[in-house]
Design an enzyme around this catalytic site. Structure first.
Site, PDB file in Angstrom:
ATOM      1  N   GLU A 263      91.877 -48.537  12.167  1.00 46.51           N
ATOM      2  CA  GLU A 263      91.322 -48.465  11.188  1.00 46.51           C
ATOM      3  C   GLU A 263      91.325 -48.991   9.599  1.00 46.51           C
ATOM      4  O   GLU A 263      92.315 -49.234   9.426  1.00 46.51           O
ATOM      5  CB  GLU A 263      91.115 -46.974  10.456  1.00 46.51           C
ATOM      6  CG  GLU A 263      89.826 -46.164  11.403  1.00 46.51           C
ATOM      7  CD  GLU A 263      89.747 -44.667  11.772  1.00 46.51           C
ATOM      8  OE1 GLU A 263      90.076 -44.931   9.933  1.00 46.51           O
ATOM      9  OE2 GLU A 263      89.183 -44.230  12.777  1.00 46.51           O
ATOM     10  N   HIS A 281      84.907 -42.904  10.108  1.00 47.50           N
ATOM     11  CA  HIS A 281      85.594 -41.828   9.980  1.00 47.50           C
ATOM     12  C   HIS A 281      84.570 -41.161   8.438  1.00 47.50           C
ATOM     13  O   HIS A 281      84.861 -40.767   8.097  1.00 47.50           O
ATOM     14  CB  HIS A 281      86.022 -42.239   9.474  1.00 47.50           C
ATOM     15  CG  HIS A 281      87.384 -41.831   9.557  1.00 47.50           C
ATOM     16  ND1 HIS A 281      89.099 -41.599  10.050  1.00 47.50           N
ATOM     17  CD2 HIS A 281      87.610 -40.260   9.308  1.00 47.50           C
ATOM     18  CE1 HIS A 281      89.714 -40.614   9.784  1.00 47.50           C
ATOM     19  NE2 HIS A 281      88.615 -39.738  10.013  1.00 47.50           N
ATOM     20  N   ALA A 284      84.583 -36.291   7.131  1.00 52.54           N
ATOM     21  CA  ALA A 284      84.831 -35.108   6.206  1.00 52.54           C
ATOM     22  C   ALA A 284      83.806 -35.290   5.170  1.00 52.54           C
ATOM     23  O   ALA A 284      83.676 -35.725   3.754  1.00 52.54           O
ATOM     24  CB  ALA A 284      86.208 -34.919   5.830  1.00 52.54           C
TER      25      ALA A 284
END
Length: 531
Positions: A263, A281, A284
């Site tokens: 990443e 990603h 969150a």
């Protein structure tokens, strides 16, 4: 002086205000973490460092951080922190694993829906002006078997949500008890059974040596034909190339990935495959989660710097604020016991055993262990603390063990420390009285009752007349005042000890005068941190 904290990444203003409200001196520089040279030049002034993902806490940065006591990451992942280097430096590393649990679990559920109903592809097709209703035939989640690899905090929430969707949930987790499985409403299975039975598989484990490529080429081949795989946990848990081949062959019906082995992911074998949903990603990435982890990191750091409470630490046992209040005197006692032995031991330590009796046995023993080992090592290495001591002990091959027992004797609880070297074994025990002050209660098996002061003198001798007179006379003649004087002896061997609490350190010349009398086997000055 108030503790100083540097916030070097973007954190909410509300979190920064928490530091100020708690009396912490905080500098908020949200772009500093991107400039490693500027951060390196500034870090030496701070007790705490609050970060997100931009700041890299390297061994070089830690070496320059003279006052740093704690690094806290607003989020779960701490890939940007050199935890072994921090531990050796004695710096606590915290994260906030609970602030984004719900958000990450919801993202996994959303990804499962997306891959089940081919939502991204159907959306792109419709935006393109097509009406390909027959092309996007999905599957229901109801009654399907969901295999959850890792039923911890986030995995547990996924299990709960999946039960609400009327899925049949099975879970593989070596640490999952039958009681916990029943509470979650899942069936605990081994990995091979999960692979063979699941219609959907979702991963919720950290990336470790044991979990890396847990869905390897071999394990993907064991899955049920038509399975759909969701990974919102960590890149590296799935062999992406092997999964891509299984999708191309038709064995795997689809995949939904929020995390990747490399990443930022600008290229992956999974990209541009049919019915593969990819997000950058985002697990969150909700307003609530970002605020929650920021507030948590501010509270955790403030608690530690102001009260000693340790929460969500990755390299030290956690100690709640309530435990810190109760255990404070016991932690100090553990340090004193270790310091006593550490100052008397002149050869390498081979083994350490710590016995916890009564109420002491019911406390946070991991924290007490760390304090004891730190006390032993600090005389030789003043920079050691509760974080770094276990690491140093492990590097030196020191065997550390602990024993617990129900209350025995007159005290509600006590701690007994035994240290072994190649040539001898040394032991000391202590307790905490009702006034909250630690006391030594036994040395070398000899019962005593000794108050602990900053400056002390320890002597051993044969139980013969003249000892008290020699000690009092020589110290008095040389202007060394005795604040407290404790004696102990054994009837059987006629061995005796004396422990003196002095107003000031005893000069070397006075020690030599005591030794010159020929009455003492040992004359050892001791120093303790009692403030």
């Amino acid at each position: 002086m108030a503790p100083k904290v540097l916030v070097s990444d973007k954190l909410s203003e509300t979190a920064v205000q928490i530091f100020r409200d708690r009396g912490i001196d905080v500098d908020f520089e949200p772009n500093l973490g991107k400039d490693k040279d500027a951060l390196l030049a500034k870090i030496k002034d701070y007790d705490g460092l609050a970060i997100r993902s931009a700041t890299k806490v390297t061994e070089k940065l830690l070496a320059a951080a003279d006052n740093l006591k704690v690094v806290a990451r607003a989020g779960i992942g701490v890939d940007n922190v050199d935890i072994p280097a921090a531990s050796k430096k004695g710096v606590i590393v915290m994260n906030t694993p609970f602030g984004n649990m719900i958000t990450t679990a919801e993202h996994a559920i959303a990804m499962m829906f997306a891959v089940a109903r081919q939502i991204p592809e159907a959306s792109a097709s419709t935006h393109a002006g097509k009406w390909e209703k027959s092309k996007f035939m999905g599957v229901e989640l109801t009654s399907k078997v969901l295999g959850v690899i890792g039923a911890g905090n986030i995995g547990g929430i996924v299990c709960d949500r999946a039960n609400g969707l009327h899925m049949r949930v099975i879970a593989y987790d070596p640490f999952l008890s039958e009681e916990r499985a029943d509470k979650l409403g899942v069936t605990k299975v081994e990995l091979d059974e999960l692979l063979a039975k699941s219609d959907f598989i979702t991963l919720h484990v950290p990336l470790t040596d044991k979990t890396r490529n847990i869905l390897s080429k071999e394990n993907i081949a064991k899955t049920k034909k038509g399975v759909r795989i969701i990974n919102c946990a960590r890149g590296g848990l799935v062999d992406e190339a092997a999964l891509a081949e299984a999708i191309k062959s038709g064995h795997v019906a689809g995949a939904a990935f929020d995390v990747f082995e490399v990443e930022p992911a600008t290229d992956s074998p999974l990209f541009n495959l049919p019915n593969v949903v990819c997000t950058p990603h985002l697990g969150a990435s909700t307003t609530e989660a970002q605020e929650n982890v920021a507030l948590q990191v501010a509270e955790q750091m403030s608690d530690y710097l102001l009260t000693g409470a340790v929460a969500n630490a990755l390299n030290m046992p956690s100690v709640t604020a309530e435990e810190a209040k109760v255990m404070g005197p016991w932690i100090k006692l553990a340090e004193h016991l270790g310091a006593f032995v550490g100052q008397l031991t002149d050869e390498p330590v081979k083994a350490i055993n710590i016995l916890y009796d009564g109420c002491a046995a019911e406390m946070n023993l991991d924290a007490l262990n760390c304090a004891t080992v730190a006390g032993i090592m600090k005389p030789a290495n003043p920079d050691v603390n509760m974080v770094s001591a276990p690491i140093i002990a492990e590097e030196r091959g020191i065997k550390i063990s602990r024993t617990t027992q129900h209350k025995q004797g007159v005290f509600d609880g006590y701690i007994k420390l035994t240290v072994k070297t190649d040539s001898r074994e040394r032991s000391i025990a202590g307790t905490v009285f009702s006034d909250g002050k630690p006391r030594f209660i036994q040395i070398k098996g000899i019962t005593i009752d000794a108050e602990i002061g900053q400056h002390m003198l320890y002597t051993t001798n044969r139980d013969v007349p003249g000892i008290i007179g020699a000690l009092g006379g020589i110290l008095g003649e040389n202007g060394v005042n005795i604040a407290n004087f404790t004696l102990g002896r054994t009837e059987s061997t006629r061995d005796a000890i004396a422990l003196l609490y002095l107003d000031e350190p005893i000069p070397e010349a006075v020690q030599e005068k005591l030794r010159a009398t020929g009455l003492f086997q040992q004359v050892r000055p001791l120093e303790f941190e009692v403030a």
